[in-house]
Design a protein around this motif. Structure first.
Motif, mmCIF file in Angstrom:
data_model
loop_
_atom_site.group_PDB
_atom_site.id
_atom_site.type_symbol
_atom_site.label_atom_id
_atom_site.label_comp_id
_atom_site.label_asym_id
_atom_site.label_seq_id
_atom_site.Cartn_x
_atom_site.Cartn_y
_atom_site.Cartn_z
ATOM 1 N N GLU A 33 -40.497 17.859 10.041
ATOM 2 C CA GLU A 33 -40.075 18.648 8.887
ATOM 3 C C GLU A 33 -38.601 19.015 8.942
ATOM 4 O O GLU A 33 -37.961 19.158 7.918
ATOM 5 C CB GLU A 33 -40.944 19.896 8.746
ATOM 6 C CG GLU A 33 -42.341 19.555 8.264
ATOM 7 C CD GLU A 33 -43.212 20.771 8.023
ATOM 8 O OE1 GLU A 33 -42.863 21.883 8.497
ATOM 9 O OE2 GLU A 33 -44.260 20.601 7.372
ATOM 10 N N ARG A 34 -38.048 19.134 10.136
ATOM 11 C CA ARG A 34 -36.614 19.418 10.236
ATOM 12 C C ARG A 34 -35.793 18.171 9.937
ATOM 13 O O ARG A 34 -34.747 18.243 9.316
ATOM 14 C CB ARG A 34 -36.263 19.933 11.629
ATOM 15 C CG ARG A 34 -34.803 20.326 11.739
ATOM 16 C CD ARG A 34 -34.533 21.061 13.043
ATOM 17 N NE ARG A 34 -33.226 21.657 13.043
ATOM 18 C CZ ARG A 34 -32.104 21.021 13.382
ATOM 19 N NH1 ARG A 34 -32.145 19.750 13.719
ATOM 20 N NH2 ARG A 34 -30.948 21.644 13.372
ATOM 21 N N TYR A 35 -36.253 17.011 10.379
ATOM 22 C CA TYR A 35 -35.497 15.778 10.186
ATOM 23 C C TYR A 35 -35.518 15.321 8.730
ATOM 24 O O TYR A 35 -34.491 14.906 8.198
ATOM 25 C CB TYR A 35 -36.046 14.673 11.098
ATOM 26 C CG TYR A 35 -35.244 13.399 11.020
ATOM 27 C CD1 TYR A 35 -34.027 13.295 11.669
ATOM 28 C CD2 TYR A 35 -35.688 12.315 10.276
ATOM 29 C CE1 TYR A 35 -33.267 12.146 11.589
ATOM 30 C CE2 TYR A 35 -34.939 11.159 10.189
ATOM 31 C CZ TYR A 35 -33.726 11.076 10.853
ATOM 32 O OH TYR A 35 -32.980 9.942 10.763
ATOM 33 N N ALA A 36 -36.664 15.353 8.076
ATOM 34 C CA ALA A 36 -36.775 14.855 6.696
ATOM 35 C C ALA A 36 -37.750 15.728 5.900
ATOM 36 O O ALA A 36 -38.887 15.337 5.657
ATOM 37 C CB ALA A 36 -37.221 13.407 6.690
ATOM 38 N N PRO A 37 -37.305 16.907 5.487
ATOM 39 C CA PRO A 37 -38.201 17.819 4.771
ATOM 40 C C PRO A 37 -38.632 17.313 3.400
ATOM 41 O O PRO A 37 -39.635 17.787 2.862
ATOM 42 C CB PRO A 37 -37.378 19.108 4.654
ATOM 43 C CG PRO A 37 -35.963 18.688 4.798
ATOM 44 C CD PRO A 37 -35.981 17.483 5.689
ATOM 45 N N LEU A 38 -37.917 16.364 2.819
ATOM 46 C CA LEU A 38 -38.242 15.874 1.479
ATOM 47 C C LEU A 38 -39.066 14.590 1.481
ATOM 48 O O LEU A 38 -39.352 14.037 0.419
ATOM 49 C CB LEU A 38 -36.955 15.653 0.674
ATOM 50 C CG LEU A 38 -36.092 16.904 0.478
ATOM 51 C CD1 LEU A 38 -34.822 16.558 -0.276
ATOM 52 C CD2 LEU A 38 -36.864 17.996 -0.231
#
Length: 103
Positions: A33-38
């Protein structure tokens, strides 16, 4: 988007005991979730499975190799980064927000 994979589903996907899945689930969710929240939910869920699987299989000690009979396994202690080495980073890279730095 958010990871919807539960720790019970993670234990089933990795075929590991529930205690290990309970320990690895929040770690992998945090990294993903920190690396690619979208990223889409399905992609994030798969990235959590891959990241957790990689973490579960890494030796916790500084053992470089093991041998049992004719079978020999070697580990690379310099391999860090669960996202990169599990393949999760590649899955998430399309949704990674990239920014240019000031020159």
């Amino acid at each position: 988007m958010a990871v919807t994979l539960t720790d019970v589903q993670l234990a089933e996907a990795l075929a590991v005991n529930q205690a290990l899945a309970d320990r690895l689930h929040p770690v992998a969710v945090g990294l993903v979730e920190r690396y690619a929240p979208l990223a889409p939910e399905a992609v994030q869920n798969e990235a959590v499975i891959r990241c957790s699987g990689w973490l579960a299989e890494q030796p916790s000690a500084s053992v470089r190799s093991e041998a049992v009979g004719d079978i020999r396994t070697a580990f690379s202690p310099a391999m860090h980064g669960a996202l990169r080495h599990s393949g999760a980073m590649g899955l998430l890279s399309l949704w990674r927000a990239r920014r240019a730095g000031a020159i």
